[in-house]
Design an enzyme around this catalytic site. Sequence first.
Site, PDB file in Angstrom:
ATOM      1  N   ARG A   1      -8.578   0.133   5.095  1.00  0.00           N
ATOM      2  CA  ARG A   1      -7.705   1.119   4.429  1.00  0.00           C
ATOM      3  C   ARG A   1      -6.453   0.440   3.880  1.00  0.00           C
ATOM      4  O   ARG A   1      -5.868   0.914   2.906  1.00  0.00           O
ATOM      5  CB  ARG A   1      -7.251   2.188   5.434  1.00  0.00           C
ATOM      6  CG  ARG A   1      -8.319   3.136   5.836  1.00  0.00           C
ATOM      7  CD  ARG A   1      -7.747   4.170   6.760  1.00  0.00           C
ATOM      8  NE  ARG A   1      -6.549   4.759   6.142  1.00  0.00           N
ATOM      9  CZ  ARG A   1      -5.808   5.713   6.671  1.00  0.00           C
ATOM     10  NH1 ARG A   1      -6.123   6.192   7.855  1.00  0.00           N
ATOM     11  NH2 ARG A   1      -4.760   6.175   6.051  1.00  0.00           N
ATOM     12  N   ARG A   8       1.569  14.865  13.243  1.00  0.00           N
ATOM     13  CA  ARG A   8       2.421  14.478  12.124  1.00  0.00           C
ATOM     14  C   ARG A   8       2.767  15.706  11.301  1.00  0.00           C
ATOM     15  O   ARG A   8       2.117  16.011  10.313  1.00  0.00           O
ATOM     16  CB  ARG A   8       1.712  13.407  11.280  1.00  0.00           C
ATOM     17  CG  ARG A   8       1.515  12.118  12.062  1.00  0.00           C
ATOM     18  CD  ARG A   8       0.616  11.136  11.381  1.00  0.00           C
ATOM     19  NE  ARG A   8       1.288  10.305  10.399  1.00  0.00           N
ATOM     20  CZ  ARG A   8       0.730   9.263   9.792  1.00  0.00           C
ATOM     21  NH1 ARG A   8      -0.518   8.933  10.077  1.00  0.00           N
ATOM     22  NH2 ARG A   8       1.390   8.567   8.907  1.00  0.00           N
ATOM     23  N   LYS A  33       0.827  -1.213   0.000  1.00  0.00           N
ATOM     24  CA  LYS A  33       0.000   0.000   0.000  1.00  0.00           C
ATOM     25  C   LYS A  33       0.859   1.260   0.000  1.00  0.00           C
ATOM     26  O   LYS A  33       0.628   2.179  -0.781  1.00  0.00           O
ATOM     27  CB  LYS A  33      -0.920   0.005   1.226  1.00  0.00           C
ATOM     28  CG  LYS A  33      -1.659   1.318   1.417  1.00  0.00           C
ATOM     29  CD  LYS A  33      -2.369   1.397   2.746  1.00  0.00           C
ATOM     30  CE  LYS A  33      -1.475   1.670   3.910  1.00  0.00           C
ATOM     31  NZ  LYS A  33      -1.420   3.073   4.383  1.00  0.00           N
ATOM     32  N   ASN A  34       1.836   1.317   0.886  1.00  0.00           N
ATOM     33  CA  ASN A  34       2.602   2.560   1.023  1.00  0.00           C
ATOM     34  C   ASN A  34       3.496   2.833  -0.187  1.00  0.00           C
ATOM     35  O   ASN A  34       3.773   3.992  -0.499  1.00  0.00           O
ATOM     36  CB  ASN A  34       3.412   2.560   2.317  1.00  0.00           C
ATOM     37  CG  ASN A  34       2.512   2.760   3.534  1.00  0.00           C
ATOM     38  OD1 ASN A  34       1.348   3.103   3.390  1.00  0.00           O
ATOM     39  ND2 ASN A  34       3.056   2.533   4.712  1.00  0.00           N
ATOM     40  N   ASP A  94       4.781   0.334  12.150  1.00  0.00           N
ATOM     41  CA  ASP A  94       3.520  -0.226  11.656  1.00  0.00           C
ATOM     42  C   ASP A  94       3.310  -1.681  12.079  1.00  0.00           C
ATOM     43  O   ASP A  94       2.253  -2.251  11.808  1.00  0.00           O
ATOM     44  CB  ASP A  94       3.441  -0.115  10.122  1.00  0.00           C
ATOM     45  CG  ASP A  94       3.166   1.309   9.670  1.00  0.00           C
ATOM     46  OD1 ASP A  94       2.948   2.186  10.515  1.00  0.00           O
ATOM     47  OD2 ASP A  94       3.167   1.547   8.440  1.00  0.00           O
ATOM     48  N   CYS A 134      -5.054  13.751  12.862  1.00  0.00           N
ATOM     49  CA  CYS A 134      -4.136  12.621  12.816  1.00  0.00           C
ATOM     50  C   CYS A 134      -4.569  11.627  13.862  1.00  0.00           C
ATOM     51  O   CYS A 134      -5.033  12.012  14.918  1.00  0.00           O
ATOM     52  CB  CYS A 134      -2.732  13.085  13.137  1.00  0.00           C
ATOM     53  SG  CYS A 134      -2.335  14.599  12.301  1.00  0.00           S
TER      54      CYS A 134
HETATM   55  C1  UD1 Z   1       4.846   6.606   6.573  1.00  0.00           C
HETATM   56  C2  UD1 Z   1       3.879   5.480   6.385  1.00  0.00           C
HETATM   57  C3  UD1 Z   1       3.333   5.021   7.735  1.00  0.00           C
HETATM   58  C4  UD1 Z   1       4.478   4.684   8.672  1.00  0.00           C
HETATM   59  C5  UD1 Z   1       5.488   5.803   8.732  1.00  0.00           C
HETATM   60  C6  UD1 Z   1       6.741   5.427   9.514  1.00  0.00           C
HETATM   61  C7  UD1 Z   1       2.958   5.942   4.213  1.00  0.00           C
HETATM   62  C8  UD1 Z   1       1.788   6.415   3.447  1.00  0.00           C
HETATM   63  N1  UD1 Z   1       2.793   5.944   5.541  1.00  0.00           N
HETATM   64  O1  UD1 Z   1       4.132   7.698   7.163  1.00  0.00           O
HETATM   65  O2  UD1 Z   1       2.511   3.892   7.523  1.00  0.00           O
HETATM   66  O3  UD1 Z   1       3.973   4.455   9.959  1.00  0.00           O
HETATM   67  O4  UD1 Z   1       5.908   6.173   7.405  1.00  0.00           O
HETATM   68  O5  UD1 Z   1       7.339   4.318   8.940  1.00  0.00           O
HETATM   69  O6  UD1 Z   1       3.956   5.544   3.684  1.00  0.00           O
HETATM   70  N2  UD1 Z   1       8.078  14.045  10.764  1.00  0.00           N
HETATM   71  C9  UD1 Z   1       8.446  15.353  11.030  1.00  0.00           C
HETATM   72  N3  UD1 Z   1       8.405  16.265  10.012  1.00  0.00           N
HETATM   73  C10 UD1 Z   1       8.016  15.936   8.743  1.00  0.00           C
HETATM   74  C11 UD1 Z   1       7.652  14.605   8.478  1.00  0.00           C
HETATM   75  C12 UD1 Z   1       7.686  13.677   9.507  1.00  0.00           C
HETATM   76  O7  UD1 Z   1       8.812  15.691  12.158  1.00  0.00           O
HETATM   77  O8  UD1 Z   1       8.009  16.807   7.874  1.00  0.00           O
HETATM   78  C13 UD1 Z   1       8.126  13.031  11.831  1.00  0.00           C
HETATM   79  C14 UD1 Z   1       6.772  12.407  12.144  1.00  0.00           C
HETATM   80  O9  UD1 Z   1       6.053  13.162  13.072  1.00  0.00           O
HETATM   81  C15 UD1 Z   1       7.166  11.057  12.689  1.00  0.00           C
HETATM   82  C16 UD1 Z   1       8.439  10.714  11.899  1.00  0.00           C
HETATM   83  O10 UD1 Z   1       8.902  11.945  11.377  1.00  0.00           O
HETATM   84  O11 UD1 Z   1       7.510  11.163  14.049  1.00  0.00           O
HETATM   85  C17 UD1 Z   1       8.234   9.722  10.785  1.00  0.00           C
HETATM   86  O12 UD1 Z   1       7.203  10.167   9.930  1.00  0.00           O
HETATM   87  P1  UD1 Z   1       7.153   9.810   8.385  1.00  0.00           P
HETATM   88  O13 UD1 Z   1       8.235   8.822   8.078  1.00  0.00           O
HETATM   89  O14 UD1 Z   1       7.090  11.060   7.592  1.00  0.00           O
HETATM   90  O15 UD1 Z   1       5.771   9.061   8.288  1.00  0.00           O
HETATM   91  P2  UD1 Z   1       4.732   9.150   7.105  1.00  0.00           P
HETATM   92  O16 UD1 Z   1       5.414   9.358   5.817  1.00  0.00           O
HETATM   93  O17 UD1 Z   1       3.644  10.073   7.515  1.00  0.00           O
END
Ligand code: UD1
Length: 433
Positions: free
Chosen positions: A398, A123, A23-24, A306, A118
Amino acid sequence: MEQQYIIKGGKPLAGEVTISGAKNAALGILAAAIMSDETVTIENLPNVRDINVLLQAIADIGAYVDRVDAHTVKINGKSIHSLSINYEFINKIRASYYLLGALLGKYKSAQVALPGGCDIGSRPIDQHIKGFEALGAKVVIEHGMIKAQAKELIANHIYLDVVSVGATINIMMAAALAQGKTIIENPAKEPHIVDVANFLNSMGANIKGAGTDVIRIRGVEKLHGSEYSIIPDQIEAGTFMVAAAATRGDVLIKNLIPKHMEAISAKLIEIGAQVEEFDEAIRVSASSRPGHTRIKTQPYPGFPTDMQPQMATILAMGNGTSIVTENIFENRYKYVDELVRMGASIKVEGNVAIINGVERLSGAALSAPDLRAGAALVIAALCADGFTTIDQIKYVERGYEDFEGKLQSLGADIEKVDVDDEKSIQKFRLRVS
Ligand code: UD1
């Protein structure tokens, strides 16, 4: 009509199950697909709700979307007439923000509603914005929208302060069509990062190093059509591995990449399960009560956040005390109250869960708090004494394709019914009693 799972626990899972596409990875790939004006064919698409919503968002801005069958889609971005993604989509699925990087790269302009509500903690998207700005885009937030615009995108050296899957993918897409060579340092290394990069390369992008500590992207002028098959879903595979071990079953999980499963395999072996690797399959079996361990979630190749709820669930039935530390998201223990209602003994302190394993869980009426937690509750129910109902399964849907069907094929007593369909619920109870 709202639906629920009804589950009778106690049967070891046995047989073979085939894992769907990731999915991701698919979310990133579908967004990237609009970056070409030629037709892109994507195969091994998982047939889950998040994917269907993103396809609607893509069709909504005018791209041609032809769902050839449940697992194949053709996309052509030539007819795109709008560079604005509505709140309606972002509200349903956060990852529609990938269209920001894709549209910015292709048209140098994009606006997407700011992701709101969220469910697993705050996030932020500051790293995405930092990346776009480094490429020369002006990014503003107004009226609930993120607007990114550039005269031209110019390559840059970008260091991510936080390892972020979303930011890495978004920046990679924009940089694929920027001028010059972009370097992303401290990127995420998840399997789906590599898959999105491979897909972009199949369209003519020049991305090297995805999956390592430095990604190098030499911008190209445009992207062409492609045919691409998505990698198998690491988390779906991990969920079935844990379910097999938790029910003390014996399951051959097919269509996965064993390398992606290493952190999960290692923990299952540590708590006493047998894990046998094949080229594209893993067999997991267990015959006795699981042991105890410590788990810390980390970016890949560490233990995936996850898989944290599923793993905590098997440990809730383990022999001894386990410690789980959640390092990625701050609010990812919402399922713990549900497990406690089934008889688990778990205390959460900050980002640490202290789990005192109990011998048995008992069935209860539950509600899925989010996607992976919902899957974890299904695993708990499959192990528990008696009947469990799980509401809010829209979260599970989902990200898991035909979850109940795949579990049924492994012998589980599970059915999806309308919440107030007493007749079907009664029939199920009679059949499995
Ligand atoms: C993706 C996955 C999700 C998984 C996560 C971590 C998808 C669609 N979703 O979510 O299933 O749980 O990776 O493996 O692929 N952060 C910041 N600033 C940013 C972006 C992120 O501080 O601009 C922080 C977030 O709050 C979190 C960490 O970085 O603590 C990781 O987030 P991120 O890897 O971005 O997760 P997603 O891409 O949202």
